[in-house]
Motif scaffolding. Structure first.
Motif, mmCIF file in Angstrom:
data_model
loop_
_atom_site.group_PDB
_atom_site.id
_atom_site.type_symbol
_atom_site.label_atom_id
_atom_site.label_comp_id
_atom_site.label_asym_id
_atom_site.label_seq_id
_atom_site.Cartn_x
_atom_site.Cartn_y
_atom_site.Cartn_z
ATOM 1 N N UNK A 67 0.863 -1.020 -0.136
ATOM 2 C CA UNK A 67 -0.101 -0.064 0.006
ATOM 3 C C UNK A 67 0.823 1.277 0.282
ATOM 4 N N UNK A 68 0.978 1.888 1.140
ATOM 5 C CA UNK A 68 1.814 3.195 1.267
ATOM 6 C C UNK A 68 3.277 2.893 1.712
ATOM 7 N N UNK A 69 3.661 1.558 1.601
ATOM 8 C CA UNK A 69 4.954 1.340 1.829
ATOM 9 C C UNK A 69 5.448 1.637 3.313
ATOM 10 N N UNK A 107 -5.908 0.421 -2.122
ATOM 11 C CA UNK A 107 -4.999 1.638 -2.003
ATOM 12 C C UNK A 107 -5.305 2.929 -1.777
ATOM 13 N N UNK A 108 -6.752 3.142 -1.071
ATOM 14 C CA UNK A 108 -7.225 4.283 -0.819
ATOM 15 C C UNK A 108 -6.508 4.676 0.732
ATOM 16 N N UNK A 109 -6.207 5.962 0.638
ATOM 17 C CA UNK A 109 -5.566 6.371 2.020
ATOM 18 C C UNK A 109 -6.470 6.578 3.016
ATOM 19 N N UNK A 110 -5.987 6.093 4.348
ATOM 20 C CA UNK A 110 -6.875 6.058 5.436
ATOM 21 C C UNK A 110 -7.562 7.522 5.722
ATOM 22 N N UNK A 111 -6.871 8.489 5.674
ATOM 23 C CA UNK A 111 -7.440 9.912 5.733
ATOM 24 C C UNK A 111 -8.348 10.303 4.835
ATOM 25 N N UNK A 112 -7.870 10.023 3.487
ATOM 26 C CA UNK A 112 -8.863 10.271 2.427
ATOM 27 C C UNK A 112 -10.239 9.634 2.737
ATOM 28 N N UNK A 113 -10.242 8.260 3.176
ATOM 29 C CA UNK A 113 -11.516 7.729 3.500
ATOM 30 C C UNK A 113 -12.372 8.235 4.601
ATOM 31 N N UNK A 114 -11.394 8.820 5.714
ATOM 32 C CA UNK A 114 -12.117 9.551 6.740
ATOM 33 C C UNK A 114 -12.743 10.790 6.292
ATOM 34 N N UNK A 115 -11.750 11.526 5.615
ATOM 35 C CA UNK A 115 -12.560 12.903 4.773
ATOM 36 C C UNK A 115 -13.693 12.638 4.164
ATOM 37 N N UNK A 116 -13.760 11.629 3.222
ATOM 38 C CA UNK A 116 -14.878 11.330 2.603
ATOM 39 C C UNK A 116 -16.178 11.051 3.202
ATOM 40 N N UNK A 134 -1.333 7.946 8.887
ATOM 41 C CA UNK A 134 -3.083 7.547 8.281
ATOM 42 C C UNK A 134 -2.932 8.602 7.160
ATOM 43 N N UNK A 135 -2.144 9.885 6.673
ATOM 44 C CA UNK A 135 -2.271 10.468 5.485
ATOM 45 C C UNK A 135 -1.428 10.100 4.413
ATOM 46 N N UNK A 136 -0.861 8.684 4.591
ATOM 47 C CA UNK A 136 -0.182 8.129 3.524
ATOM 48 C C UNK A 136 -0.499 6.553 3.581
ATOM 49 N N UNK A 137 -0.856 6.034 4.796
ATOM 50 C CA UNK A 137 -0.952 4.670 4.587
ATOM 51 C C UNK A 137 -2.334 4.398 4.052
ATOM 52 N N UNK A 138 -2.489 2.894 3.614
ATOM 53 C CA UNK A 138 -3.610 2.569 3.024
ATOM 54 C C UNK A 138 -4.686 1.491 3.643
ATOM 55 N N UNK A 139 -5.696 1.386 3.146
ATOM 56 C CA UNK A 139 -6.856 0.563 3.728
ATOM 57 C C UNK A 139 -6.148 -0.810 3.731
ATOM 58 N N UNK A 140 -5.561 -1.148 2.743
ATOM 59 C CA UNK A 140 -5.039 -2.610 2.287
ATOM 60 C C UNK A 140 -4.082 -2.771 3.171
#
Length: 981
Positions: A67-69, A107-116, A134-140
């Protein structure tokens, strides 16, 4: 593509790359490990994933999902094909408030999911798991590691928020794991349906055979993440295969989608910060704090706070109470008054217990954000400390029951002392989970032996305290070898059997959990050959005698903040392209392979791979501040280019733009003629011949005497003021003299209103354009001369109009010129905005002659942001009465020569769309503040009718800010001819 794997991927249309540079970028994650893959693929669809899995199975190639590595345990590196889901499969597919679930790609970033989720539900609900990454780690990745986060005291782990997970198995079946079983993702897929039925039956049989062991050994404490979560297969857990699959670290199947649950969001929250003498004393209060039902209880120690202040300035940590270790307690609820009352009761109770040094509620949003950032940047801040030492992961993720945390930490400190190691401690105190960065020496055989011995002893210790080797990050390469210390042979056998049921051939993420690689194998710092790397920049400190260049480029530990899409400024090129190669981390990894001598990167200073990796670096310097580890890629790029181009033909822009101060001496003699020519087709041809883009309007060249007339008109600068009280030196830099002379006069008038005396200096150059193009010999000569000119025997502030020149004199001067004179001058240098902010904080108030705008868009120059801080211009504007300041936080995209170069124009404009472009479009009537010349040029490009203004022009007490009308070509030629005659 040469290998069978690559040929199969190409035939299936799966985007994949196998260049050495690309493999270098993906050889690392955020752990201690380096494992070079064969290739990297970037799937766009589930079909691509199935094709990749099929190719790997048919060729016997390992497959690693990534994911975000940001894995700290080595879970996201491996020897085969890496699938990067973050680049394309990164969408939120749907949000259903009724069911309380979001359908997402891995691959969606956790912070993106939270924001949405918060946007769609009007902030009534949120996605709860919030690790510091959370602003670069992914759900996967969160599913792979069972990630938790700062608020896990309230919301638990990722496994608590999973409803269904879509996977592709190693044999190509597409399955969906649910809370009660397993099914084919597509009901009409007979192969997958048969595979689901057989696998579910086998898993149920495995659980039945090990009922006692699974009940006794698994799920004992809140943060027991080590091993597989097989307890979820028990009858009382309703055979929850979705939860069992979470935390399997990509060894069971490849996650390709999920339905994630979200939770109600409290209406009110309050951060209470508690100061203690040390982390053990802080941990002893955890049971009491948990009685107050907090949402989060996070902790950090003084080494991290000191490093934050050292790297980002004293104002980077606000509202911290007295102490040497701190707890951040988040209280929340629907009634703000009740939350504040609860905070008062908590503080009173802790004061009675006697361990608390000082506590306070941080009600101010700025304080709250500042304090949380200290905690969230802990991993990077602790890696390169203000003291100059290094620390590394390896035992950063152990967990015990919260009530046993203090005793565990006390014993762990004794173990550290026994091995002559120091641990920098931070983490999720309320959940009993500690992140500890330790001063291992992983570059030597002796240091690696200590690393192995200590890690084994630490594993035994946490097990003695009833804890888990991993409380969040998984086992990976760091801890899988030690699992037999924690679990019985029966449970270890159950782990191995469950893995074989999912992946009989063992191609998924080998080396982790079962049949593990050695914890001291594949260490990234091992095997780096000794070699002398001479540098122009002083890159010290260099602990342990390590070569300074090697030490510097190894500063990136992979936390990946450069991959975030919000907050801070770095990394502008990554935000534009979303490609790992264009991140600060990606570039650092290629540099790290350069010093290792990895294949084509072994060319060292002559490496084409490194040259390519650095091509889109804007040299904005934002990483030097935003990167928690302090990676300064702009400096590394300058150093590399200086070596790379020795004896080689440089790009034409290195002469046209890199030598700009020299050309300005010539253009200043005949400015009207030069401007007239450059406005014609001949001018465009000349620009193209110089390697410049013809799609960007060139600036107007000023006459050599214009800035002097501006200063003379101001009537405030005088020589011989060295003994005058409160006097300052106004340094009029090359860009201001050559392009914006009117700003010099405005700056002089503002300083005169804030000081008793102003002395002007313009007899030097900071060498910035030579630094940014890697012509460091010339830069050093110019800076040496500048130091001689400006070292007048006083400590008067040297105020520089152009922020990039101020940054060069403040930071680059002492790193390139190793003299006391250079250090004295550098210490005196201020940007104009930083100096005005100092005066404002001292009680001075500006008095502009013209009414200030009600609203201003603030485009802070990246070098100002990095070297002098982000708040100075806002402070000055607010003191002048500007009510609404809109921060266009981010690089403008021009960044010195970058945006003027032909091959970089498109990326330059993409970067502008990160922040500046949208800010301009949403504030049509606002003034635009651009202290940086580059920023002003980008504003002119985006909105020619709304020119950028320097802060000095806004604050000018004498005249209105002026912008000269652009004369016609005929006017310019006529006037120039008259002067020549």
């Amino acid at each position: 593509m040469g290998t069978p794997l690559l040929r199969e991927l190409a035939e299936a249309g799966v985007p994949a790359e196998a260049s050495q540079r690309r493999r270098s970028e993906y050889s690392y994650d955020a752990s201690n490990y380096r494992v070079e893959p064969i290739a990297v693929a970037f799937p766009r669809t589930v079909g691509d994933v199935v094709a990749a899995v099929t190719a790997c199975r048919s060729t016997g190639t390992p497959l690693i999902a990534r994911g975000g590595g940001t894995s700290m345990a080595g879970n996201a590196v491996g020897p085969g094909l890496v699938l990067d889901f973050s680049r394309h499969m990164n969408r939120v597919l749907g949000i259903d408030e009724g069911s309380g679930m979001a359908d997402v790609e891995p691959g969606v970033v956790l912070a993106t999911l939270t924001r949405d989720v918060e946007r769609q539900t009007g902030r009534r609900c949120t996605f709860a798991p919030d690790p510091s990454s959370k602003n670069r780690a992914t759900v996967g990745g969160a599913i792979g590691n069972d990630a938790c986060g700062n608020h896990s005291v309230r919301y638990g782990r990722t496994s608590d928020h999973v409803a269904e997970i879509d996977v592709v198995t190693a044999d190509g079946a597409r399955l969906t794991a649910t809370e009660t079983g397993l099914r084919a993702t597509d009901p009409d897929d007979s192969f997958s349906a048969a595979r689901a039925a057989a696998l579910a039956e086998s898993l149920a049989q495995l659980a039945h055979e090990h009922l006692g062991a699974l009940r006794l050994e698994l799920g004992r404490i809140p943060r027991q993440v080590s091993g597989y979560h097989l307890e979820n297969l028990l009858p009382e857990k309703r055979f929850n295969i979705a939860r069992a699959l979470v935390g399997s670290e990509g060894t069971w199947a490849v996650v390709v989608g999920a339905r994630m649950k979200f939770v109600p969001k409290p209406a009110s929250a309050l951060l209470v910060c508690l100061g203690y003498d040390d982390v053990v004393e802080a941990a002893r209060d955890i049971p009491t704090i948990l009685e107050f039902n907090p949402a989060a209880v996070e902790g950090t120690d003084e080494a991290i706070v000191e490093t934050m202040r050292h790297r980002r300035g004293p104002d980077s940590v606000l509202g911290l109470p007295e102490g040497r270790a701190w707890l951040f307690v988040d209280l929340d609820g629907d009634d703000s008054a009740a939350v504040y009352a609860q905070a008062d009761r908590l503080l009173a109770r802790l004061a009675e217990d006697g361990r608390l040094v000082q506590g306070r509620a941080a009600a101010d949003p700025a304080e709250r954000a500042s304090l949380w950032r200290v905690r969230e940047d802990g991993a990077g801040l602790s890696s390169r400390l203000a003291s100059g030492g290094e620390s590394w992961p390896g035992w950063e993720d152990s967990a015990v029951a919260p009530e046993r945390l203090a005793d565990y930490l006390a014993d762990l400190r004794e173990l550290l002392a026994e091995h002559e190691l120091t641990g920098v401690m931070y983490g999720h105190f309320g959940a009993g989970c500690m992140h500890i960065r330790i001063t291992y020496e992983l570059r030597t055989d002796e240091g690696r032996a200590v690393f192995r011995a200590f890690t084994r002893r630490a594993a035994q210790l946490v097990v003695q305290h009833g804890g888990s080797l991993s409380g969040e990050h998984g086992d990976g390469r760091a801890r899988s070898e030690l699992l037999p210390l924690m679990y019985s042979p029966e449970v270890m056998d159950a782990f191995a059997r469950s893995r074989r049921l999912w992946d009989p051939e063992g191609i998924l993420n080998p080396g982790s959990v079962t049949d593990p690689d050695p914890l001291d194998g594949s260490l990234a710092l091992a095997g780096v050959p000794e070699r002398e790397w001479r540098t122009s920049f002083d890159l010290r400190p260099s602990p342990g005698g390590t070569d300074a260049w090697v030490h510097a480029v190894q500063g990136c530990i992979g936390v990946g903040r450069c991959r975030s899409d919000s907050g801070g400024v770095m990394c502008p090129s990554y935000r534009a392209t979303r490609d790992e190669r264009d991140s600060t981390r990606g570039r650092a990894r290629v540099l790290q392979d350069m010093v290792r001598g990895a294949r084509s990167v072994e060319d060292g200073w002559r490496s084409e791979d490194v040259r390519d990796a650095l091509d889109l670096c804007l040299s904005c310097k934002a990483c030097a501040t935003d990167c928690p580890a302090g990676v300064d890629m702009a400096t590394y790029k300058s150093e590399f280019f200086d070596h790379y181009y020795r004896g080689r033909v440089r790009p034409l822009s290195h002469f046209s733009l890199g030598w700009l101060p020299r050309w300005l001496k010539l253009t200043g003699r005949l400015p009207r003629l030069v401007n007239a020519v450059m406005a014609t087709p001949l001018g465009k041809a000349l620009a193209a011949a110089g390697g410049l883009t013809t799609r960007r309007a060139l600036p107007r060249f000023a006459g050599a005497a214009e800035w002097r007339r501006e200063i003379a008109d101001a009537g405030v600068c005088a020589a011989g003021q060295a003994d005058a009280e409160d006097s300052v030196v106004l340094f009029v830099d090359t860009f201001t003299r050559g392009f914006r002379p009117e700003v010099a006069g405005a700056a002089a008038r503002v300083l005169a209103g804030a000081e008793n005396a102003v002395e002007c200096s313009a007899d030097a150059c900071c060498g910035l354009t030579w630094i940014s193009t890697g012509q460091l010999g010339t830069a050093r000569r110019l800076l040496s001369h500048a130091a001689e000119v400006l070292d007048d025997g006083t400590d008067r502030p040297i105020v520089v109009v152009e922020p990039s020149c101020a940054a060069a004199l403040h930071k680059d001067l002492p790193e390139l010129v190793d003299t006391d004179q250079a250090r004295r001058v550098a210490a005196r240098v201020r940007s104009f905005a930083a100096h005005i902010a100092e005066r404002v904080s001292g009680g001075w108030a500006p008095s502009p002659a013209q009414p200030v705008p009600e609203q201003a868009v603030l485009q802070a120059h990246c070098h100002e942001y990095s070297v002098f801080g982000a708040a100075a211009q806002r402070t000055a504007l607010e003191a002048a009465g500007v009510r609404d300041v809109v921060d266009a936080t981010g690089c403008c995209g021009v960044a010195g020569n970058f945006g003027f170069e032909k091959d970089h124009f498109d990326v330059s404009m993409q970067v502008a769309e990160n922040a500046l472009g949208p800010a301009l479009r949403t504030t049509r009537d606002a003034a635009v503040l651009t202290d940086g010349f580059s920023c002003a040029r980008q504003v002119d490009q985006l909105e020619p009718s709304r020119p950028g203004m320097h802060l000095a022009q806004v604050l000018d007490p004498g005249t209105a800010p002026r912008r000269r009308p652009t004369p016609t070509t005929r006017d310019l030629l006529t006037k120039e001819a008259e002067e020549l005659l």
